[in-house]
Write an enzyme that holds these catalytic residues in place. Structure first.
Site, PDB file in Angstrom:
ATOM      1  N   ASP A  48       0.871  -1.131   0.066  1.00  0.00           N
ATOM      2  CA  ASP A  48      -0.031  -0.044  -0.089  1.00  0.00           C
ATOM      3  C   ASP A  48       1.053   1.427   0.113  1.00  0.00           C
ATOM      4  OD1 ASP A  48      -2.929  -0.966   1.033  1.00  0.00           O
ATOM      5  OD2 ASP A  48      -1.528  -2.278   1.957  1.00  0.00           O
ATOM      6  N   ASP A 132      -6.538   4.702  -4.558  1.00  0.00           N
ATOM      7  CA  ASP A 132      -6.599   3.610  -3.585  1.00  0.00           C
ATOM      8  C   ASP A 132      -5.470   2.489  -3.820  1.00  0.00           C
ATOM      9  OD1 ASP A 132      -6.950   1.491  -1.801  1.00  0.00           O
ATOM     10  OD2 ASP A 132      -9.116   1.556  -1.918  1.00  0.00           O
ATOM     11  N   ASP A 135      -7.014  -1.918  -2.838  1.00  0.00           N
ATOM     12  CA  ASP A 135      -8.248  -2.050  -2.287  1.00  0.00           C
ATOM     13  C   ASP A 135      -8.369  -3.412  -2.000  1.00  0.00           C
ATOM     14  OD1 ASP A 135     -11.044  -1.067  -1.795  1.00  0.00           O
ATOM     15  OD2 ASP A 135     -11.325  -2.500  -3.265  1.00  0.00           O
ATOM     16  N   THR A 137      -7.012  -4.880   1.174  1.00  0.00           N
ATOM     17  CA  THR A 137      -5.801  -5.295   1.990  1.00  0.00           C
ATOM     18  C   THR A 137      -6.017  -6.734   2.393  1.00  0.00           C
ATOM     19  OG1 THR A 137      -4.928  -3.024   1.935  1.00  0.00           O
ATOM     20  CG2 THR A 137      -3.870  -4.488   3.281  1.00  0.00           C
TER      21      THR A 137
END
Length: 359
Positions: A48, A132, A135, A137
């Site tokens: 991320d 994002d 998306d 995770t």
């Protein structure tokens, strides 16, 4: 695709392709550096952080006057040097110093943290990029379905959408059956979906060129409808309401069961589902802009209609949290009124008129 946003689309596609490669490099790792967010909204991984840094640095270099909104912040990296170094090393190993068109990296770990935090803006008028980085995770940690979502919003209107689903087959649009969290593309190609408002939505594999992209066919209001939802995994929603709406409509439930919102929008655009309903437990619960902006455009560009539970259009100028709307109702244009009516009927029948707005 020839449109006034051709440059934005081309750059976003190249950057998202690289972000998808980065995610695929991290995916096999048993330890993805997951930490819980301070706001208790789930985990965040080195994937991320690295992807948001990559997206922000690259698109900011191409469009320096635009505003950037992203899900993550760098607070965990600033207090954990080991985690920060892992994210930095991931960027160097997966992207490095190779000369790639439109790909830009932060210049140092400190610059990487600043770049991630450059996305802590609220959307407003003008040009706003929304990210994002991963998306889903939780499913990414399990090596299951996830997505990367990039949107350009102009004066509150979705304008450009680029979505990578690295584990979803691009041939899903031609196949039957439902997509679930463990529907993994056996060929390893993955999917890239993209759209420009008014110019349709397209899909191709991550490894192919733009010339191979296929325009997605119009959404069809089949009988019965085919829903996509997330069942029994999200404490924020009312599973019993969703099940009752499906019963009222005479459709299978849960249908396609996907944790991430972006894969859900992708499945709707690809025709593997054609309706979704999401009712939160309380009127003060709201969606986050990065889970929906851009990805919704894919479905709208094949003829889908997206509103909230009150039948209102989604207000993307409300902020990082979509406080102007409550829940979601999406379906092909000809079916949307019936789906919305079914939601209202169920809420009244279950004595949940507190969840109905003033209509």
């Amino acid at each position: 695709m020839d449109s006034p946003y051709r440059r934005e689309l081309e750059v976003a596609i190249r950057v998202v392709e690289q972000a998808a490669r980065l995610s695929q490099a991290v995916l096999p790792d048993t330890d993805k550096g997951a930490v819980e967010k301070d706001n208790h909204l789930g985990p965040v991984t080195i994937g991320d952080f690295a992807i948001q840094a990559l997206l922000t640095a690259s698109l900011h270099a191409a469009f320096p006057d635009d505003v950037f909104v992203g899900e993550e912040d760098a607070s965990a990296l600033r207090t954990d040097p080991v985690l920060c170094d892992r994210v930095w090393q991931t960027l160097q190993k997966t992207v490095g110093t190779a000369s790639l068109p439109d790909i830009v990296l932060p210049t140092s770990p400190a610059d990487m943290c600043d770049t991630i935090d450059h996305c802590q803006n609220a959307p407003g008028p003008g040009r706003v990029w929304v990210f994002d980085p991963i998306d889903g995770t939780k499913t990414f940690l399990r090596r299951e379905m996830y997505a990367i979502n990039v949107a350009l919003i102009v004066d509150g209107q979705q304008t450009v959408a680029v979505v990578a689903c690295p584990l979803l087959s691009p041939d899903a649009v031609m196949e039957a059956g439902v997509i679930t969290n463990d529907s993994i593309d056996p060929t390893g190609r993955g999917s890239l979906l993209f759209a420009v408002k008014g110019h349709g939505a397209y899909v191709r594999s991550l490894s192919e060129t733009q010339a191979t992209a296929r325009r997605l066919p119009p959404a069809v209001a089949t009988t019965p409808l085919h829903p996509v939802t997330c069942f029994f995994l999200q404490e924020s929603a009312l599973d019993d309401v969703h099940r009752a709406v499906a019963e009222e409509l005479g459709v299978a439930f849960p249908g396609s069961d996907l944790l991430g919102w972006v894969p859900r929008w992708a499945s709707l655009a690809m025709g593997r589902a054609n309706t979704t309903v999401w009712v939160y437990r309380r009127r003060d619960r709201h969606a986050k802009i990065w889970d929906h902006a851009g990805a919704m455009l894919l479905f709208e560009e094949v003829g889908g209609v997206v509103t909230d539970v009150d039948g209102r259009a989604i207000d993307l100028l409300a902020g990082r949290i979509l406080t102007g709307n409550f829940g979601f109702v999406a379906a092909p244009a000809e079916a949307h009124p019936a789906v919305l009516k079914a939601v209202h009927n169920v809420l009244r029948a279950q004595g949940r008129t507190d969840l109905l707005g003033a209509n």
